[in-house]
Motif scaffolding. Sequence first.
Motif, PDB file in Angstrom:
ATOM      1  N   MET A   1       1.025  -1.250  -0.001  1.00  0.00           N
ATOM      2  CA  MET A   1      -0.194   0.148   0.146  1.00  0.00           C
ATOM      3  C   MET A   1       0.889   1.298  -0.134  1.00  0.00           C
ATOM      4  O   MET A   1       1.612   1.488   1.039  1.00  0.00           O
ATOM      5  N   ARG A   2       0.618   2.126  -1.000  1.00  0.00           N
ATOM      6  CA  ARG A   2       1.538   3.165  -1.079  1.00  0.00           C
ATOM      7  C   ARG A   2       0.769   4.546  -1.054  1.00  0.00           C
ATOM      8  O   ARG A   2      -0.198   4.598  -1.896  1.00  0.00           O
ATOM      9  N   LEU A   3       1.134   5.551  -0.524  1.00  0.00           N
ATOM     10  CA  LEU A   3       0.871   6.851  -0.962  1.00  0.00           C
ATOM     11  C   LEU A   3       1.375   7.583  -2.124  1.00  0.00           C
ATOM     12  O   LEU A   3       2.306   6.939  -2.559  1.00  0.00           O
TER      13      LEU A   3
ATOM     14  N   VAL B   1      -8.360   3.211  -2.863  1.00  0.00           N
ATOM     15  CA  VAL B   1      -7.077   2.096  -2.278  1.00  0.00           C
ATOM     16  C   VAL B   1      -7.252   1.169  -3.324  1.00  0.00           C
ATOM     17  O   VAL B   1      -6.186   0.550  -3.501  1.00  0.00           O
TER      18      VAL B   1
ATOM     19  N   MET C   1      -3.509   6.980  -2.245  1.00  0.00           N
ATOM     20  CA  MET C   1      -3.030   5.709  -1.709  1.00  0.00           C
ATOM     21  C   MET C   1      -3.732   4.451  -2.303  1.00  0.00           C
ATOM     22  O   MET C   1      -4.969   4.349  -2.369  1.00  0.00           O
ATOM     23  N   ARG C   2      -2.988   3.617  -2.669  1.00  0.00           N
ATOM     24  CA  ARG C   2      -3.119   2.759  -3.472  1.00  0.00           C
ATOM     25  C   ARG C   2      -2.753   1.069  -2.802  1.00  0.00           C
ATOM     26  O   ARG C   2      -1.317   1.018  -2.359  1.00  0.00           O
ATOM     27  N   LEU C   3      -3.581   0.137  -2.850  1.00  0.00           N
ATOM     28  CA  LEU C   3      -3.066  -1.342  -2.484  1.00  0.00           C
ATOM     29  C   LEU C   3      -2.252  -1.571  -4.009  1.00  0.00           C
ATOM     30  O   LEU C   3      -2.631  -1.194  -4.946  1.00  0.00           O
ATOM     31  N   THR C   4      -1.732  -2.730  -3.867  1.00  0.00           N
ATOM     32  CA  THR C   4      -0.768  -3.174  -5.094  1.00  0.00           C
ATOM     33  C   THR C   4      -1.976  -3.813  -5.799  1.00  0.00           C
ATOM     34  O   THR C   4      -2.839  -4.457  -5.319  1.00  0.00           O
TER      35      THR C   4
ATOM     36  N   GLU D   1       0.170  -8.086   0.674  1.00  0.00           N
ATOM     37  CA  GLU D   1       0.958  -6.755   0.612  1.00  0.00           C
ATOM     38  C   GLU D   1       2.056  -6.853   1.673  1.00  0.00           C
ATOM     39  O   GLU D   1       2.362  -6.116   2.316  1.00  0.00           O
TER      40      GLU D   1
ATOM     41  N   PHE E   1       4.191  -3.291   3.400  1.00  0.00           N
ATOM     42  CA  PHE E   1       3.205  -2.308   3.995  1.00  0.00           C
ATOM     43  C   PHE E   1       4.140  -1.112   3.991  1.00  0.00           C
ATOM     44  O   PHE E   1       4.115  -0.593   4.822  1.00  0.00           O
ATOM     45  N   MET E   2       4.922  -0.576   3.041  1.00  0.00           N
ATOM     46  CA  MET E   2       5.711   0.503   3.062  1.00  0.00           C
ATOM     47  C   MET E   2       4.813   1.632   2.491  1.00  0.00           C
ATOM     48  O   MET E   2       4.601   1.512   1.232  1.00  0.00           O
ATOM     49  N   VAL E   3       4.380   2.489   3.240  1.00  0.00           N
ATOM     50  CA  VAL E   3       3.353   3.575   2.583  1.00  0.00           C
ATOM     51  C   VAL E   3       4.099   4.404   2.070  1.00  0.00           C
ATOM     52  O   VAL E   3       3.619   5.097   0.873  1.00  0.00           O
ATOM     53  N   ALA E   4       5.161   4.701   2.348  1.00  0.00           N
ATOM     54  CA  ALA E   4       6.027   5.903   1.298  1.00  0.00           C
ATOM     55  C   ALA E   4       7.497   5.262   1.033  1.00  0.00           C
ATOM     56  O   ALA E   4       7.708   4.216   1.616  1.00  0.00           O
TER      57      ALA E   4
ATOM     58  N   PHE F   1      -5.682   0.630   9.855  1.00  0.00           N
ATOM     59  CA  PHE F   1      -6.303   0.395   8.448  1.00  0.00           C
ATOM     60  C   PHE F   1      -6.506  -1.169   8.558  1.00  0.00           C
ATOM     61  O   PHE F   1      -7.610  -1.653   8.238  1.00  0.00           O
TER      62      PHE F   1
END
Lengths: 146, 146
Positions: free
Chosen positions: A1-3, A88, B1-4, B83, B86-89, B113
């Motif tokens: 999950m990425r911003l 998402v 913000m997107r999931l893969t 996922e 889970f690296m958001v940035a 989340f």
Amino acid sequence: MRLTRYTDYALRVMIHLGVNEGRLVSIAEIARAYDISQNNLMKVVQDLGQAGFVETIRGRAGGIRLARPATEINVGRLVRHTEAGFMVADCAHCPIAPACGLTGVFAEAIQAFLGVLDRYAVADLLDQRSQLAALLARTVEPCGGE
Amino acid sequence: MRLTRYTDYALRVMIHLGVNEGRLVSIAEIARAYDISQNNLMKVVQDLGQAGFVETIRGRAGGIRLARPATEINVGRLVRHTEAGFMVADCAHCPIAPACGLTGVFAEAIQAFLGVLDRYAVADLLDQRSQLAALLARTVEPCGGE
């Protein structure tokens, strides 16, 4: 999950300005500090200015700074602004979207995610301010030696 | 913000199998239903099988099905699996990562989340089961009219 990269860059700008609160900073300095493209930053900074998160002072001695104290800039509000939409998953191209139970579950999960960010101000991200300043300055002014 | 896309596809597979609980489904059918590449789905389905979310029956009359009842397959557990990381940035390429306050804030937000997803099973995504079945079948068996 990425911003989005847009949010990533916006947060980097705010942290850089927060660490350097009280002085005007150039976009070139921020670009060097994070080793990212100045062109990519320009649009982000312009948008942060229009949205009232940063303030731009024009002229030779100009630069940018936080529009308000770092203690008063909410991280959740910032990310809500930069992540327009918060989709998402790619529901727009999914044929079952009108009946899919994930839509509501994701909406609830995103609110929980943002609810955590809402509890923090930019100032809270700067607890290790002196180490952050050193890490940012390392790239701006390479020491030259080993 | 997107999931893969990987998670997106895994959730689509689980919903398709949940709607069709009780019968064996081919990957080709799922690919047609969502209008996505069969090759992309293959890897996802193989992984879901290895992780114990789906069961593969080989042979001419074979296919895939949920490994357990949809009421017993937790969405949070599934998304934690697909996922990985889970690296958001993009902290890995950010020079201030060692001192950045966002690391802890993001970790907390991700837990919130996932905490929401943990409260749902695949069966909860299928409340509109008959409408879901119709939407999925529409692509599988085009009506030929219009």
